[in-house]
Design an enzyme around this catalytic site. Structure first.
Site, PDB file in Angstrom:
ATOM      1  N   SER A  52     -37.855 -31.750  22.783  1.00  0.00           N
ATOM      2  CA  SER A  52     -37.044 -33.163  22.796  1.00  0.00           C
ATOM      3  C   SER A  52     -35.524 -32.825  22.668  1.00  0.00           C
ATOM      4  O   SER A  52     -34.864 -33.998  23.038  1.00  0.00           O
ATOM      5  CB  SER A  52     -37.843 -34.055  21.805  1.00  0.00           C
ATOM      6  N   ASP A 344     -33.245 -40.321  14.407  1.00  0.00           N
ATOM      7  CA  ASP A 344     -34.369 -40.935  14.022  1.00  0.00           C
ATOM      8  C   ASP A 344     -35.060 -39.990  13.071  1.00  0.00           C
ATOM      9  O   ASP A 344     -34.125 -39.403  12.401  1.00  0.00           O
ATOM     10  CB  ASP A 344     -35.198 -41.277  15.224  1.00  0.00           C
ATOM     11  N   HIS A 347     -34.657 -36.184  15.273  1.00  0.00           N
ATOM     12  CA  HIS A 347     -33.450 -35.704  16.118  1.00  0.00           C
ATOM     13  C   HIS A 347     -32.216 -36.040  15.394  1.00  0.00           C
ATOM     14  O   HIS A 347     -32.042 -37.017  14.704  1.00  0.00           O
ATOM     15  CB  HIS A 347     -33.779 -36.543  17.384  1.00  0.00           C
TER      16      HIS A 347
END
Length: 384
Positions: A52, A344, A347
């Site tokens: 991600s 978050d 990340h």
């Protein structure tokens, strides 16, 4: 061209079974005045693999339980970017910013999003594509419902075969284009879930487990080398113990030493084994291991140098340090996102990623080794 695009999309299902000059002056093409490319890409293409930190939207096309970057993810991206951004951060991610530094506007398109125009560039060995899938890892058991690293490499192999069959570029020319292209991989952190609740791997087995991870990783790198990769960027694992999600479970809200131990163990072994593998079996390979661990650790220790203020809390989320609940429209969202290290619970923000990439391109061996990304791009290349 629609037929070619459809053929590329069909490859995704095939890869899952196996693992159980235009320079791009359009939306995916040359940046106007950014990075070392100064308006013209300095590499023919960028090929992205991993998780991600670099996913540009593949997970948007996967069914649950694959994670998706729902709003407000992408809140700071330009309006020209589609509403469904696919990025697990507030703006551009690491793949985007690295691509910008070599002259493109952003990451090449997500593989599963390919349309006729972007497929045309890909079939000419230009621009590249992004195979990354948020939640995936080195191990096939990691990231339920995602595109595993094994599958991503197989998709690249099939993509190369499709390019050859399309006949828009000769085999020898394609080898030259691939040798000059940039291959970017970010992976490994999600595999640490094996040590969590229900993961089943005791910490006493961490050295052996991580050694197996690195062995598998190098086998995929060897396959990319066999397929023509000669310029490779590996992002090491950031200080996992300092993520908001990890601070939230410690008694004093400080970094979790266990998480950082796993990161350090993986990163040191990757450096040692990669150097040996290149010397033994990958002649002509030029590579740089870009240290997210060191750069993020430095920003945590001295945030003002990077123009940051908050290095413990996530900007978006809820619970302790905004590290207990994923970022959604129903959670809190900070307004001064350019001052946060973390977007978050796991990340980084666009601001943190921009600072990190600057260090990767122009920093010392603490930031990227054995050479930085600027030196990597200037290094002579040799095709197959």
């Amino acid at each position: 061209m629609a037929v070619a695009a459809g053929a590329l999309l069909v490859l995704a299902a095939a890869a899952a079974v196996l693992c159980s000059s235009a320079t791009g002056d359009d939306v995916f093409g040359a940046a106007q005045s950014t990075g070392i490319g100064h308006g013209r890409p300095v590499v023919p293409a960028v090929y992205v693999f991993g998780d991600s930190l670099v996913d540009a939207g593949n997970n948007d096309f996967l069914p649950p339980p694959a994670p998706r970057a729902v709003p407000p993810n992408g809140v700071d991206l330009p309006r020209t970017v589609l509403r469904r951004t696919g990025r697990f951060t507030n703006g551009y991610n690491l793949a985007d910013i690295i691509a910008q530094h070599v002259g493109f506007k952003k990451s090449p398109p997500a593989y599963l999003s390919l349309m006729p125009l972007s497929s045309f560039h890909l079939l000419r060995g230009r621009v590249g594509t992004n195979f990354a899938s948020g939640g995936s890892g080195i191990l096939n058991a990691t990231g339920n419902g995602t595109i595993t690293l094994c599958e991503q490499v197989q998709l690249f192999a099939k993509t190369k075969a499709t390019i050859i069959r399309a006949g828009l570029v000769g085999r020898e020319r394609l080898d030259s284009l691939l040798a000059r292209s940039l291959f970017l991989i970010s992976t490994g952190g999600n595999d640490f879930a094996a040590f969590g609740h229900g993961g089943g791997v005791p910490m006493s087995q961490a050295p052996e487990f991580i050694a197996g991870m690195v062995t598998d990783y190098l086998s995929y790198i060897n396959e990319l080398y066999r397929l023509g990769a000669r310029r490779l960027v590996l992002l090491d694992i950031l200080p996992v113990g300092c993520l908001p999600s990890q601070r939230a479970i410690t008694a004093n809200g400080e970094c979790n030493d266990v998480g950082n131990y796993l990161s350090e163990l993986f990163n040191s072994l990757l450096r040692a084994e990669m150097a040996k593998a290149v010397a033994a079996s990958m002649p002509g390979m030029k590579y740089s291991i870009a240290s997210l661990y060191n750069v993020f650790s430095d920003m945590i220790a001295n945030p003002t140098l990077a123009g940051l203020r908050e290095v413990k809390r996530g900007c978006c989320g809820s619970g302790k340090f905004n590290g207990e609940v994923d970022c959604t429209m129903g959670t809190s969202l900070c307004t001064d996102r350019g001052k946060y290290l973390f977007w978050d619970k796991v990340h980084g923000t666009q601001a943190a990623y921009r600072w990190a990439v600057l260090a990767f391109f122009h920093g010392t061996m603490r930031d990227a080794e054995p050479i930085n990304l600027d030196q990597l791009l200037m290094a002579p290349y040799s095709s197959m």
